[in-house]
Design a protein around this motif. Structure first.
Motif, PDB file in Angstrom:
ATOM      1  N   ASP A   1       1.518 -23.437 -61.692  1.00  0.00           N
ATOM      2  CA  ASP A   1       1.789 -23.137 -60.290  1.00  0.00           C
ATOM      3  C   ASP A   1       3.288 -23.229 -60.037  1.00  0.00           C
ATOM      4  O   ASP A   1       3.856 -24.321 -60.033  1.00  0.00           O
ATOM      5  N   PHE A   2       3.938 -22.088 -59.850  1.00  0.00           N
ATOM      6  CA  PHE A   2       5.370 -22.074 -59.575  1.00  0.00           C
ATOM      7  C   PHE A   2       5.584 -22.135 -58.070  1.00  0.00           C
ATOM      8  O   PHE A   2       5.072 -21.304 -57.328  1.00  0.00           O
ATOM      9  N   THR A   3       6.333 -23.121 -57.625  1.00  0.00           N
ATOM     10  CA  THR A   3       6.616 -23.261 -56.196  1.00  0.00           C
ATOM     11  C   THR A   3       8.116 -23.473 -55.992  1.00  0.00           C
ATOM     12  O   THR A   3       8.823 -23.942 -56.886  1.00  0.00           O
ATOM     13  N   TRP A   4       8.568 -23.122 -54.804  1.00  0.00           N
ATOM     14  CA  TRP A   4       9.951 -23.383 -54.420  1.00  0.00           C
ATOM     15  C   TRP A   4       9.963 -23.707 -52.935  1.00  0.00           C
ATOM     16  O   TRP A   4       9.574 -22.886 -52.108  1.00  0.00           O
TER      17      TRP A   4
ATOM     18  N   ARG B   1      19.203  -7.094 -55.229  1.00  0.00           N
ATOM     19  CA  ARG B   1      19.393  -5.891 -56.031  1.00  0.00           C
ATOM     20  C   ARG B   1      18.654  -5.966 -57.370  1.00  0.00           C
ATOM     21  O   ARG B   1      17.871  -5.053 -57.686  1.00  0.00           O
ATOM     22  N   PRO B   2      18.846  -7.011 -58.188  1.00  0.00           N
ATOM     23  CA  PRO B   2      18.069  -7.065 -59.437  1.00  0.00           C
ATOM     24  C   PRO B   2      16.566  -7.152 -59.191  1.00  0.00           C
ATOM     25  O   PRO B   2      15.774  -6.620 -59.970  1.00  0.00           O
ATOM     26  N   SER B   3      16.164  -7.813 -58.099  1.00  0.00           N
ATOM     27  CA  SER B   3      14.734  -7.903 -57.780  1.00  0.00           C
ATOM     28  C   SER B   3      14.170  -6.534 -57.427  1.00  0.00           C
ATOM     29  O   SER B   3      13.067  -6.169 -57.850  1.00  0.00           O
TER      30      SER B   3
ATOM     31  N   LEU C   1       6.885 -10.368 -61.892  1.00  0.00           N
ATOM     32  CA  LEU C   1       7.271 -11.721 -62.292  1.00  0.00           C
ATOM     33  C   LEU C   1       6.904 -12.683 -61.165  1.00  0.00           C
ATOM     34  O   LEU C   1       7.502 -12.651 -60.090  1.00  0.00           O
ATOM     35  N   VAL C   2       5.923 -13.545 -61.420  1.00  0.00           N
ATOM     36  CA  VAL C   2       5.438 -14.452 -60.373  1.00  0.00           C
ATOM     37  C   VAL C   2       6.548 -15.377 -59.853  1.00  0.00           C
ATOM     38  O   VAL C   2       6.694 -15.545 -58.632  1.00  0.00           O
ATOM     39  N   PRO C   3       7.360 -16.010 -60.727  1.00  0.00           N
ATOM     40  CA  PRO C   3       8.429 -16.873 -60.198  1.00  0.00           C
ATOM     41  C   PRO C   3       9.411 -16.115 -59.309  1.00  0.00           C
ATOM     42  O   PRO C   3       9.823 -16.624 -58.262  1.00  0.00           O
ATOM     43  N   LEU C   4       9.764 -14.901 -59.716  1.00  0.00           N
ATOM     44  CA  LEU C   4      10.700 -14.120 -58.911  1.00  0.00           C
ATOM     45  C   LEU C   4      10.065 -13.740 -57.573  1.00  0.00           C
ATOM     46  O   LEU C   4      10.731 -13.781 -56.527  1.00  0.00           O
ATOM     47  N   ARG C   5       8.797 -13.385 -57.598  1.00  0.00           N
ATOM     48  CA  ARG C   5       8.098 -13.050 -56.348  1.00  0.00           C
ATOM     49  C   ARG C   5       8.050 -14.258 -55.420  1.00  0.00           C
ATOM     50  O   ARG C   5       8.232 -14.132 -54.202  1.00  0.00           O
ATOM     51  N   THR C   6       7.829 -15.438 -55.970  1.00  0.00           N
ATOM     52  CA  THR C   6       7.789 -16.662 -55.167  1.00  0.00           C
ATOM     53  C   THR C   6       9.143 -16.946 -54.528  1.00  0.00           C
ATOM     54  O   THR C   6       9.232 -17.281 -53.339  1.00  0.00           O
ATOM     55  N   ILE C   7      10.201 -16.824 -55.316  1.00  0.00           N
ATOM     56  CA  ILE C   7      11.555 -17.082 -54.812  1.00  0.00           C
ATOM     57  C   ILE C   7      11.906 -16.080 -53.722  1.00  0.00           C
ATOM     58  O   ILE C   7      12.414 -16.443 -52.648  1.00  0.00           O
ATOM     59  N   LEU C   8      11.617 -14.812 -53.976  1.00  0.00           N
ATOM     60  CA  LEU C   8      11.967 -13.776 -53.018  1.00  0.00           C
ATOM     61  C   LEU C   8      11.144 -13.906 -51.740  1.00  0.00           C
ATOM     62  O   LEU C   8      11.656 -13.700 -50.626  1.00  0.00           O
ATOM     63  N   ALA C   9       9.871 -14.267 -51.882  1.00  0.00           N
ATOM     64  CA  ALA C   9       9.017 -14.414 -50.703  1.00  0.00           C
ATOM     65  C   ALA C   9       9.493 -15.561 -49.817  1.00  0.00           C
ATOM     66  O   ALA C   9       9.526 -15.439 -48.585  1.00  0.00           O
ATOM     67  N   GLU C  10       9.873 -16.679 -50.425  1.00  0.00           N
ATOM     68  CA  GLU C  10      10.352 -17.824 -49.644  1.00  0.00           C
ATOM     69  C   GLU C  10      11.659 -17.493 -48.945  1.00  0.00           C
ATOM     70  O   GLU C  10      11.842 -17.791 -47.760  1.00  0.00           O
ATOM     71  N   ALA C  11      12.589 -16.861 -49.679  1.00  0.00           N
ATOM     72  CA  ALA C  11      13.870 -16.487 -49.066  1.00  0.00           C
ATOM     73  C   ALA C  11      13.663 -15.436 -47.981  1.00  0.00           C
ATOM     74  O   ALA C  11      14.277 -15.503 -46.910  1.00  0.00           O
ATOM     75  N   GLY C  12      12.766 -14.472 -48.243  1.00  0.00           N
ATOM     76  CA  GLY C  12      12.514 -13.430 -47.254  1.00  0.00           C
ATOM     77  C   GLY C  12      11.871 -13.967 -45.994  1.00  0.00           C
ATOM     78  O   GLY C  12      12.167 -13.505 -44.883  1.00  0.00           O
ATOM     79  N   ARG C  13      10.991 -14.953 -46.157  1.00  0.00           N
ATOM     80  CA  ARG C  13      10.326 -15.547 -44.991  1.00  0.00           C
ATOM     81  C   ARG C  13      11.340 -16.223 -44.074  1.00  0.00           C
ATOM     82  O   ARG C  13      11.161 -16.257 -42.854  1.00  0.00           O
ATOM     83  N   LEU C  14      12.388 -16.765 -44.667  1.00  0.00           N
ATOM     84  CA  LEU C  14      13.380 -17.492 -43.874  1.00  0.00           C
ATOM     85  C   LEU C  14      14.482 -16.585 -43.340  1.00  0.00           C
ATOM     86  O   LEU C  14      15.343 -17.037 -42.595  1.00  0.00           O
ATOM     87  N   THR C  15      14.480 -15.310 -43.734  1.00  0.00           N
ATOM     88  CA  THR C  15      15.515 -14.392 -43.247  1.00  0.00           C
ATOM     89  C   THR C  15      14.868 -13.209 -42.537  1.00  0.00           C
ATOM     90  O   THR C  15      15.302 -12.075 -42.683  1.00  0.00           O
TER      91      THR C  15
END
Length: 496
Positions: free
Chosen positions: A244-247, A355-357, A398-412
């Motif tokens: 379970d990858f979380t951030w 951009r890389p995402s 990539l699940v970790p990248l999706r998790t990171i992007l989703a958390e950052a996107g939710r806050l912006t």
């Protein structure tokens, strides 16, 4: 609402993971209690409770007036020493390294720009071990230097992500416990450590990001080759465990009401709660966000303090056009200033990683995705960039990248930004203009231009919000949040 970690559990789990991942070996010291308080932004009782729990479980020893010493680890749980553990998490490990091979190069390049690395606390140790023949432990010294570099950016989210990488990447096992990896990939001159120091000394951002990209892609490929070797040598592959990858960008603070405030302001900005209408009742909001009535009342109180609403006795809470003078006054509160900086830091991160995402996700897009975007583009008042982002998230493999992007996107979220704009209609026009450019480039399969359009959107967002916070709210501390330019991208982007 999703339950957030307590401050205690955040500190406890972070320190335990440092030990289990091999970042701090038996016999070595953890940071002092005061340093941990500063690092995690918590009080001394919280740190002491976490350390006492680690002591009770046998991980550390605590002596008066000394930093805690790592005592021992349960070898069955010690990730770096177990080939079986690596095989059980092989897909998760590959995704971790592939994710950070995409996002660390721009983050490292941006953080190190304009700084003399020879002045950093761990530079001398890193320079010495880089030229030594000793292979064991190099990654720990280099990771300390990496943390120093990321601190130069002033953005704590960068170090959070780097810590996750170190704790989930099984570096101890690959560099010390796996002879195949050591013999195949840690030989030769220059060493990886030599290259990292040489890259960090450069003043050329383009050179830096190209070299960082090469190094981290090399590392990802080396991990892949090693895992394939282990699979070939194993007579019976173990079942893969669920990782379970979380951030958590809140860093252990249980500020439920802050997340609710941000969400409500976002909905006001998107006209889901139009000016002049009433918000749902306290009871409905309590149920919607799964929090207590007292948390909702605290939320509504701060919304009123910020000028987004006013509670009328016996009638409810009405939505207002925000009065920027209210926000200016509110930002004299240190807690709200920290939240404003957190918001700016999150946008800054998005400028560097979108951009890389986007390039990674774009290769997985389906024809129906373009049809969905075409339909959204025809709707008046829509924020096209938001729908593009949602589709990219869905197509990221990539699940970790999706998790990171989703958390950052939710806050912006874009509605939050629009609520701060003095001319909301014009800001929405500019935003959708860039969104249409991105859509057309995507439709024409011009993926590099498409990814650049998305980066430009977040760069514009960072510029707009920082200007508002500085000019309207007189919070000059926001000027420390630099706006990344277009140099932090490799000249040859590899889509794997």
């Amino acid at each position: 609402m999703e339950q957030q970690k307590t401050r205690y559990s955040f500190v406890y789990e972070n320190l335990k993971n440092r030990i289990l991942s091999g970042q701090v070996l038996p016999g070595n010291h953890l940071p002092s209690s005061l340093r941990l308080c500063d690092e995690f932004n918590v009080g001394l009782p919280t740190v002491r409770n976490a350390l006492n729990s680690l002591k009770d479980e046998g991980f550390i020893e605590i002596h008066p007036r000394c930093a805690p010493i790592v005592r021992r680890c349960n070898e069955a749980d010690f990730f770096q020493g177990s080939e079986l553990s690596v095989l059980q998490q092989r897909d998760h490990l590959l995704q971790i390294h592939q994710t950070f091979a995409l996002i660390l190069p721009p983050i490292m390049s941006f953080s190190s720009h304009g700084h003399n690395i020879e002045t950093l606390p761990h530079y001398n140790d890193a320079a010495k071990i880089a030229v030594s023949e000793k292979k064991s432990g190099k990654w720990r010294i280099m990771s300390d230097l990496g943390h120093d570099v990321l601190k130069c950016s002033g953005n704590p989210l960068f170090n959070d992500l780097f810590t996750i990488y170190l704790q989930n990447g099984a570096f101890g096992y690959f560099t010390e416990g796996c002879s195949f990896f050591r013999d195949r990939f840690l030989q030769g001159v220059p060493t990886v450590s030599d290259r990292l120091i040489e890259i960090l000394k450069s003043d050329d951002p383009t050179y830096k990001i190209n070299q960082f990209t090469e190094v981290y892609e090399w590392l990802s490929d080396a991990v892949l080759a090693t895992i394939k070797h282990l699979e070939a040598e194993c007579s019976e592959l173990p079942l893969q465990s669920v990782s379970d990858f979380t951030w958590d960008t809140i860093r252990g603070h249980n500020y439920c009401y802050s997340r609710i405030i941000r969400d409500i302001i976002n909905k006001i900005g998107l006209n889901e709660y139009p000016v002049g209408t009433f918000l749902p009742s306290e009871a409905k909001l309590s149920k919607q966000y799964d929090v207590s009535i007292s948390t909702i009342r605290r939320t509504l109180s701060q919304l009123e303090e910020l000028g987004y609403s006013r509670t009328l006795n016996g009638r409810g809470t009405i939505v207002l056009v925000p009065d920027h003078s209210n926000i200016t006054a509110a930002l004299q509160n240190q807690a709200l200033r920290r939240q404003a900086l957190h918001y700016l830091h999150t946008i800054q991160l998005m400028v560097l990683i979108i951009r890389p995402s986007a390039l990674r996700a774009a290769k997985n897009l389906q024809p129906e995705d373009l049809k969905i975007l075409a339909a959204h583009a025809q709707k008046p008042g829509t924020i096209l960039i938001s729908h593009i982002f949602d589709i990219l998230l869905k197509r990221l493999d990539l699940v970790p990248l999706r998790t990171i992007l989703a958390e950052a996107g939710r806050l912006t979220e874009w509605g939050y930004c629009l609520s701060l704009s003095p001319d909301k209609k014009y800001s929405l026009y500019l935003l959708n203009k860039k969104g249409m450019q991105a859509y057309h480039n995507l439709s024409n399969n011009n993926l590099k231009a498409f990814a650049m359009n998305l980066e430009d959107c977040y760069r514009q967002l960072l510029r707009l919000v920082r200007k508002f916070v500085v000019d309207q709210c007189h919070f000059n501390g926001a000027l420390a949040v630099r706006i990344p330019d277009k140099r932090y991208v490799p000249t040859q982007t590899i889509l794997k």
